[in-house]
Design a protein around this motif. Structure first.
Motif, PDB file in Angstrom:
ATOM      1  N   TYR A   1       8.991   8.708  11.369  1.00  0.00           N
ATOM      2  CA  TYR A   1       9.800   7.721  12.072  1.00  0.00           C
ATOM      3  C   TYR A   1       9.176   6.354  11.833  1.00  0.00           C
ATOM      4  O   TYR A   1       7.961   6.203  11.977  1.00  0.00           O
ATOM      5  CB  TYR A   1       9.786   8.078  13.552  1.00  0.00           C
ATOM      6  CG  TYR A   1      10.945   7.565  14.354  1.00  0.00           C
ATOM      7  CD1 TYR A   1      12.258   7.830  14.005  1.00  0.00           C
ATOM      8  CD2 TYR A   1      10.720   6.816  15.493  1.00  0.00           C
ATOM      9  CE1 TYR A   1      13.312   7.365  14.763  1.00  0.00           C
ATOM     10  CE2 TYR A   1      11.771   6.351  16.267  1.00  0.00           C
ATOM     11  CZ  TYR A   1      13.062   6.624  15.885  1.00  0.00           C
ATOM     12  OH  TYR A   1      14.105   6.159  16.637  1.00  0.00           O
ATOM     13  N   PRO A   2       9.935   5.332  11.436  1.00  0.00           N
ATOM     14  CA  PRO A   2       9.331   4.041  11.096  1.00  0.00           C
ATOM     15  C   PRO A   2       8.758   3.309  12.314  1.00  0.00           C
ATOM     16  O   PRO A   2       9.169   3.535  13.448  1.00  0.00           O
ATOM     17  CB  PRO A   2      10.497   3.250  10.497  1.00  0.00           C
ATOM     18  CG  PRO A   2      11.717   3.889  11.039  1.00  0.00           C
ATOM     19  CD  PRO A   2      11.392   5.328  11.283  1.00  0.00           C
ATOM     20  N   GLN A   3       7.798   2.427  12.041  1.00  0.00           N
ATOM     21  CA  GLN A   3       7.201   1.585  13.085  1.00  0.00           C
ATOM     22  C   GLN A   3       8.301   0.748  13.739  1.00  0.00           C
ATOM     23  O   GLN A   3       9.149   0.192  13.055  1.00  0.00           O
ATOM     24  CB  GLN A   3       6.142   0.666  12.463  1.00  0.00           C
ATOM     25  CG  GLN A   3       5.605  -0.403  13.399  1.00  0.00           C
ATOM     26  CD  GLN A   3       4.830   0.164  14.563  1.00  0.00           C
ATOM     27  OE1 GLN A   3       3.927   0.939  14.376  1.00  0.00           O
ATOM     28  NE2 GLN A   3       5.184  -0.238  15.765  1.00  0.00           N
ATOM     29  N   HIS A   4       8.293   0.678  15.061  1.00  0.00           N
ATOM     30  CA  HIS A   4       9.269  -0.128  15.781  1.00  0.00           C
ATOM     31  C   HIS A   4       8.719  -0.427  17.166  1.00  0.00           C
ATOM     32  O   HIS A   4       7.690   0.104  17.564  1.00  0.00           O
ATOM     33  CB  HIS A   4      10.618   0.596  15.879  1.00  0.00           C
ATOM     34  CG  HIS A   4      10.536   1.882  16.629  1.00  0.00           C
ATOM     35  ND1 HIS A   4      10.063   3.046  16.053  1.00  0.00           N
ATOM     36  CD2 HIS A   4      10.830   2.198  17.909  1.00  0.00           C
ATOM     37  CE1 HIS A   4      10.084   4.010  16.954  1.00  0.00           C
ATOM     38  NE2 HIS A   4      10.541   3.524  18.090  1.00  0.00           N
ATOM     39  N   ASP A   5       9.403  -1.285  17.888  1.00  0.00           N
ATOM     40  CA  ASP A   5       8.974  -1.699  19.216  1.00  0.00           C
ATOM     41  C   ASP A   5      10.107  -1.469  20.207  1.00  0.00           C
ATOM     42  O   ASP A   5      11.186  -1.023  19.820  1.00  0.00           O
ATOM     43  CB  ASP A   5       8.537  -3.167  19.166  1.00  0.00           C
ATOM     44  CG  ASP A   5       7.371  -3.364  18.192  1.00  0.00           C
ATOM     45  OD1 ASP A   5       6.336  -2.715  18.380  1.00  0.00           O
ATOM     46  OD2 ASP A   5       7.517  -4.141  17.240  1.00  0.00           O
ATOM     47  N   HIS A   6       9.853  -1.770  21.483  1.00  0.00           N
ATOM     48  CA  HIS A   6      10.814  -1.427  22.528  1.00  0.00           C
ATOM     49  C   HIS A   6      11.040  -2.556  23.529  1.00  0.00           C
ATOM     50  O   HIS A   6      10.090  -3.231  23.930  1.00  0.00           O
ATOM     51  CB  HIS A   6      10.329  -0.205  23.319  1.00  0.00           C
ATOM     52  CG  HIS A   6      10.212   1.018  22.492  1.00  0.00           C
ATOM     53  ND1 HIS A   6       9.077   1.355  21.815  1.00  0.00           N
ATOM     54  CD2 HIS A   6      11.119   1.990  22.206  1.00  0.00           C
ATOM     55  CE1 HIS A   6       9.270   2.474  21.156  1.00  0.00           C
ATOM     56  NE2 HIS A   6      10.501   2.883  21.370  1.00  0.00           N
ATOM     57  N   LEU A   7      12.288  -2.709  23.931  1.00  0.00           N
ATOM     58  CA  LEU A   7      12.676  -3.497  25.093  1.00  0.00           C
ATOM     59  C   LEU A   7      12.968  -2.467  26.178  1.00  0.00           C
ATOM     60  O   LEU A   7      13.701  -1.511  25.933  1.00  0.00           O
ATOM     61  CB  LEU A   7      13.933  -4.332  24.810  1.00  0.00           C
ATOM     62  CG  LEU A   7      13.865  -5.301  23.636  1.00  0.00           C
ATOM     63  CD1 LEU A   7      15.239  -5.915  23.385  1.00  0.00           C
ATOM     64  CD2 LEU A   7      12.838  -6.386  23.888  1.00  0.00           C
TER      65      LEU A   7
ATOM     66  N   ARG B   1       1.772  -1.051  19.393  1.00  0.00           N
ATOM     67  CA  ARG B   1       2.786  -0.645  20.358  1.00  0.00           C
ATOM     68  C   ARG B   1       3.136  -1.877  21.177  1.00  0.00           C
ATOM     69  O   ARG B   1       2.285  -2.419  21.868  1.00  0.00           O
ATOM     70  CB  ARG B   1       2.206   0.458  21.238  1.00  0.00           C
ATOM     71  CG  ARG B   1       3.107   0.899  22.352  1.00  0.00           C
ATOM     72  CD  ARG B   1       2.486   2.091  23.040  1.00  0.00           C
ATOM     73  NE  ARG B   1       2.595   1.956  24.476  1.00  0.00           N
ATOM     74  CZ  ARG B   1       2.250   2.901  25.324  1.00  0.00           C
ATOM     75  NH1 ARG B   1       1.745   4.022  24.889  1.00  0.00           N
ATOM     76  NH2 ARG B   1       2.383   2.712  26.596  1.00  0.00           N
ATOM     77  N   LEU B   2       4.359  -2.327  21.055  1.00  0.00           N
ATOM     78  CA  LEU B   2       4.824  -3.496  21.785  1.00  0.00           C
ATOM     79  C   LEU B   2       5.961  -3.070  22.701  1.00  0.00           C
ATOM     80  O   LEU B   2       6.938  -2.484  22.248  1.00  0.00           O
ATOM     81  CB  LEU B   2       5.306  -4.592  20.823  1.00  0.00           C
ATOM     82  CG  LEU B   2       5.934  -5.829  21.468  1.00  0.00           C
ATOM     83  CD1 LEU B   2       4.919  -6.592  22.302  1.00  0.00           C
ATOM     84  CD2 LEU B   2       6.546  -6.722  20.406  1.00  0.00           C
ATOM     85  N   GLU B   3       5.796  -3.366  23.989  1.00  0.00           N
ATOM     86  CA  GLU B   3       6.832  -3.075  24.973  1.00  0.00           C
ATOM     87  C   GLU B   3       7.150  -4.367  25.722  1.00  0.00           C
ATOM     88  O   GLU B   3       6.246  -5.003  26.263  1.00  0.00           O
ATOM     89  CB  GLU B   3       6.354  -2.018  25.963  1.00  0.00           C
ATOM     90  CG  GLU B   3       6.077  -0.682  25.306  1.00  0.00           C
ATOM     91  CD  GLU B   3       5.456   0.326  26.264  1.00  0.00           C
ATOM     92  OE1 GLU B   3       5.206  -0.034  27.442  1.00  0.00           O
ATOM     93  OE2 GLU B   3       5.210   1.449  25.832  1.00  0.00           O
ATOM     94  N   VAL B   4       8.403  -4.735  25.726  1.00  0.00           N
ATOM     95  CA  VAL B   4       8.856  -5.926  26.422  1.00  0.00           C
ATOM     96  C   VAL B   4       9.657  -5.451  27.628  1.00  0.00           C
ATOM     97  O   VAL B   4      10.637  -4.720  27.473  1.00  0.00           O
ATOM     98  CB  VAL B   4       9.719  -6.826  25.510  1.00  0.00           C
ATOM     99  CG1 VAL B   4      10.170  -8.070  26.255  1.00  0.00           C
ATOM    100  CG2 VAL B   4       8.958  -7.174  24.226  1.00  0.00           C
ATOM    101  N   HIS B   5       9.230  -5.840  28.817  1.00  0.00           N
ATOM    102  CA  HIS B   5       9.888  -5.408  30.054  1.00  0.00           C
ATOM    103  C   HIS B   5      10.779  -6.516  30.594  1.00  0.00           C
ATOM    104  O   HIS B   5      10.425  -7.680  30.535  1.00  0.00           O
ATOM    105  CB  HIS B   5       8.831  -5.027  31.104  1.00  0.00           C
ATOM    106  CG  HIS B   5       7.965  -3.892  30.670  1.00  0.00           C
ATOM    107  ND1 HIS B   5       8.242  -2.591  30.993  1.00  0.00           N
ATOM    108  CD2 HIS B   5       6.849  -3.857  29.911  1.00  0.00           C
ATOM    109  CE1 HIS B   5       7.322  -1.808  30.459  1.00  0.00           C
ATOM    110  NE2 HIS B   5       6.465  -2.556  29.791  1.00  0.00           N
TER     111      HIS B   5
END
Length: 165
Positions: A100-106, A141-145
């Motif tokens: 699974y490719p690298q990605h980030d999350h909102l 790992r980037l998570e934007v809340h």
């Protein structure tokens, strides 16, 4: 649900897990095989309780204990097959980290929705920062809340105007 296609991998998740277990002096038990097959049967984000429910719905008649599932999730993470995405309502949310490719999350803090995205500029900035500090980055790992579009909209119904006398 994922927004990204799978990437080609050299071995299946089950084979990679089997190889990892061997390095730990462990074997691929029937229960571990059932768990890895179920986890990689779809690209959905999930928590341990959802996985437990999915396994309970299988009509194979083979049960997997709750403790085995929790231990297996930790081993799958250690093997590089899964990663924790976020913590919502005191639950760890998991996703595939292999194939699974690298990605980030909102992450919406109201409804819990996870929105996946990839941004080349963010990756380039992180590479530059790591280089500047002599750091060999292996991932991030980037998570934007915040609030998703649906949760930040005003209500559709408006209160009726009061008749002022």
């Amino acid at each position: 649900m994922s927004n990204f296609a799978s990437v080609d991998v050299a071995v299946t998740p089950a084979e990679k897990y089997r190889e990892f277990l061997a390095t730990k002096g462990l074997r691929m038990t029937r229960e571990r095989a059932i768990i890895v097959d179920e986890v990689f049967s779809s690209h959905e984000h999930f928590d341990a309780e959802q996985l437990i429910q999915r396994l309970a719905l299988r009509k194979t008649g083979r049960r997997v204990s709750r403790s085995t599932i929790y231990r297996s999730l930790a081993l799958l993470e250690e093997a590089g097959l899964l990663r924790k995405v976020a913590r919502q309502d005191d639950r760890e949310i998991w996703e595939h980290d292999y194939g699974y490719p690298q990605h980030d999350h909102l992450i919406c803090q109201q409804c819990g929705r996870l929105i996946e995205f990839y941004n080349e500029a963010i990756s380039e900035i992180l590479d530059e920062v790591a280089r500047k500090h002599g750091f060999r980055m292996e991932g991030h790992r980037l998570e934007v809340h915040g609030l998703c579009d649906d949760c930040s909209r005003p209500p559709k119904t408006r209160p009726k105007k009061l008749n002022l006398l």
